[in-house]
Design a protein around this motif. Structure first.
Motif, short mmCIF file in Angstrom:
data_model
loop_
_atom_site.label_atom_id
_atom_site.label_comp_id
_atom_site.label_asym_id
_atom_site.label_seq_id
_atom_site.Cartn_x
_atom_site.Cartn_y
_atom_site.Cartn_z
N LEU A 149 0.83 -1.20 0.00
CA LEU A 149 0.00 0.00 0.00
C LEU A 149 0.87 1.26 0.00
N SER A 150 1.92 1.22 0.81
CA SER A 150 2.83 2.36 0.89
C SER A 150 3.60 2.54 -0.41
N LEU A 151 4.10 1.44 -0.96
CA LEU A 151 4.91 1.50 -2.17
C LEU A 151 4.13 2.08 -3.34
N LEU A 152 2.85 1.74 -3.44
CA LEU A 152 2.04 2.19 -4.57
C LEU A 152 1.32 3.51 -4.30
N GLY A 153 1.52 4.08 -3.12
CA GLY A 153 0.92 5.37 -2.82
C GLY A 153 -0.59 5.32 -2.65
N ILE A 154 -1.10 4.20 -2.15
CA ILE A 154 -2.54 4.07 -1.94
C ILE A 154 -2.95 4.90 -0.72
N LYS A 155 -3.94 5.76 -0.91
CA LYS A 155 -4.40 6.63 0.17
C LYS A 155 -5.69 6.12 0.83
N VAL A 156 -6.48 5.37 0.07
CA VAL A 156 -7.78 4.91 0.57
C VAL A 156 -7.92 3.42 0.30
N LEU A 157 -8.28 2.68 1.34
CA LEU A 157 -8.62 1.27 1.19
C LEU A 157 -10.11 1.13 1.47
N TRP A 158 -10.86 0.71 0.45
CA TRP A 158 -12.30 0.53 0.57
C TRP A 158 -12.61 -0.96 0.64
N ILE A 159 -13.20 -1.38 1.77
CA ILE A 159 -13.58 -2.78 1.97
C ILE A 159 -15.10 -2.87 1.90
N VAL A 192 -6.57 5.90 4.77
CA VAL A 192 -7.96 6.11 5.16
C VAL A 192 -8.74 4.85 4.81
N ILE A 193 -9.57 4.39 5.73
CA ILE A 193 -10.36 3.18 5.51
C ILE A 193 -11.82 3.54 5.29
N VAL A 194 -12.40 3.00 4.23
CA VAL A 194 -13.84 3.11 3.98
C VAL A 194 -14.42 1.70 4.10
N LEU A 195 -15.38 1.53 5.00
CA LEU A 195 -16.07 0.25 5.17
C LEU A 195 -17.52 0.42 4.71
#
Length: 336
Positions: A149-159, A192-195
């Protein structure tokens, strides 16, 4: 409700053109009060970076140590997945970084079986992580998740379908799941997490106060004739016009539609599109109750007397997807 990006195709005459019209209608995004609520909740999770490009970065709390998240709760068919997807796909701050071909958010749907390991493996799969074994230990999988996640610059993980993480089969892992979610929101590369899930998700996460305080909540309410009837009537008219159809409203069509949708907005929209498709395939010049009845019969596999759009006592009939359950119960009683 405001309809966006509407096309105006001519009256379709072939199966191909019918499919094109239906696909365009199904792809439209409808702005509702829930849209504005989610936008407000989501935007407060970020701030503008100090760089010249004005990019957004997660807003940090607790002395700059952790992010916050948002939960979107609604029953099946409420439209929660479509709402979140449209917002993330069109957010200017989450577009691919120059030179990269991936967005700065990641969407996964909780796999089955829903375990901490299976979710970690699903994330790595979406991130194209090479050579990870399903036999790897959980800690190793989630260390790889954080690094990727860090390597690819992901800012939001939506589950999405996140309530499945707390199903009875995953109950013994509940504490570990909650701890893992918290850990993703902490540290130098916190996301940031979106559930999104059913209202059960909100009830289950409330058992951990540390998780509950990290998430704000957007609830997609049920629709009703009093509050949404006029908007639904306008939506039907607009969609029908787009497909080249006139509209023939019966006095209680909207009430029947709301009941058939289980009071869920997303399901109501699907039924409208399905009815338009039925009308076009039948060569009709107008959209009326007959098309809705055809769509409902195909979807639910029910007879005329059980069809919500034509039966006299329709409010006493089973709602969406209940016919199979009732039929199964009758078969079981017959075997006794």
């Amino acid at each position: 409700m405001e309809v966006l990006t509407m096309a105006q195709p001519k009256l379709p005459k072939t199966p191909v053109s019918i499919a094109e019209v239906v696909d365009k209608l199904a792809a439209n995004h409808i702005v509702t009060p829930a849209t504005d609520r989610f936008t407000g909740h989501f935007e407060r999770l970020f701030r503008r970076s100090d760089s010249d490009d004005g990019a957004i970065v997660p807003r940090l709390h607790t002395g700059g140590l952790e992010t916050r998240g948002v939960m979107v709760l609604g029953e099946p068919g409420s439209g929660k997945t479509a709402l979140v997807r449209h917002h993330l796909q069109n957010h200017e701050g989450l577009v691919p970084i120059a030179g990269n071909d991936w967005s700065q958010y990641l969407h996964i749907t909780v796999p089955s079986p829903a375990t901490l390991k299976s979710v970690g493996l699903e994330i790595l799969k979406k991130l194209h992580y090479p050579n990870i074994s399903e036999r790897a230990e959980r800690w190793k999988i989630w260390e790889a998740v954080k690094h990727r996640l860090s390597l690819l610059g992901i800012k939001v993980l939506w589950i999405d379908e996140a309530h499945d993480l707390f199903s009875p089969s995953a109950a013994r892992e509940r504490d570990d799941i909650l701890k893992t979610i918290k850990s993703l929101m902490q540290g130098e590369h916190a996301v940031v997490i979106v559930l999104s899930g059913t209202k059960l998700l909100g009830e289950l996460t409330e058992v951990d106060l540390q998780v509950a305080r990290r998430f704000s909540t957007v609830i997609l309410s049920e629709i009703s004739y009093a509050s949404d009837g006029e908007n639904l009537e306008g939506l039907i008219a607009h969609y029908a016009e787009t497909a080249g159809l006139a509209v023939n409203f019966t006095d209680d069509l909207i009430q029947r539609l709301i009941y058939a949708s289980g009071n869920q907005f997303g399901r109501a929209v699907e039924l409208i599109v399905f009815a338009i498709e039925a009308a076009l395939e039948e060569g009709a010049k107008q959209l009326g109750v007959e098309a809705f009845a055809s769509a409902w019969a195909l979807q639910e596999g029910c007879g005329f007397d059980e069809n919500i759009f034509v039966a006299r006592d329709w409010a006493m009939l089973p709602g969406p997807h209940e016919h199979a359950t009732l039929a199964d119960s009758k078969r079981k009683r017959g075997r006794k």
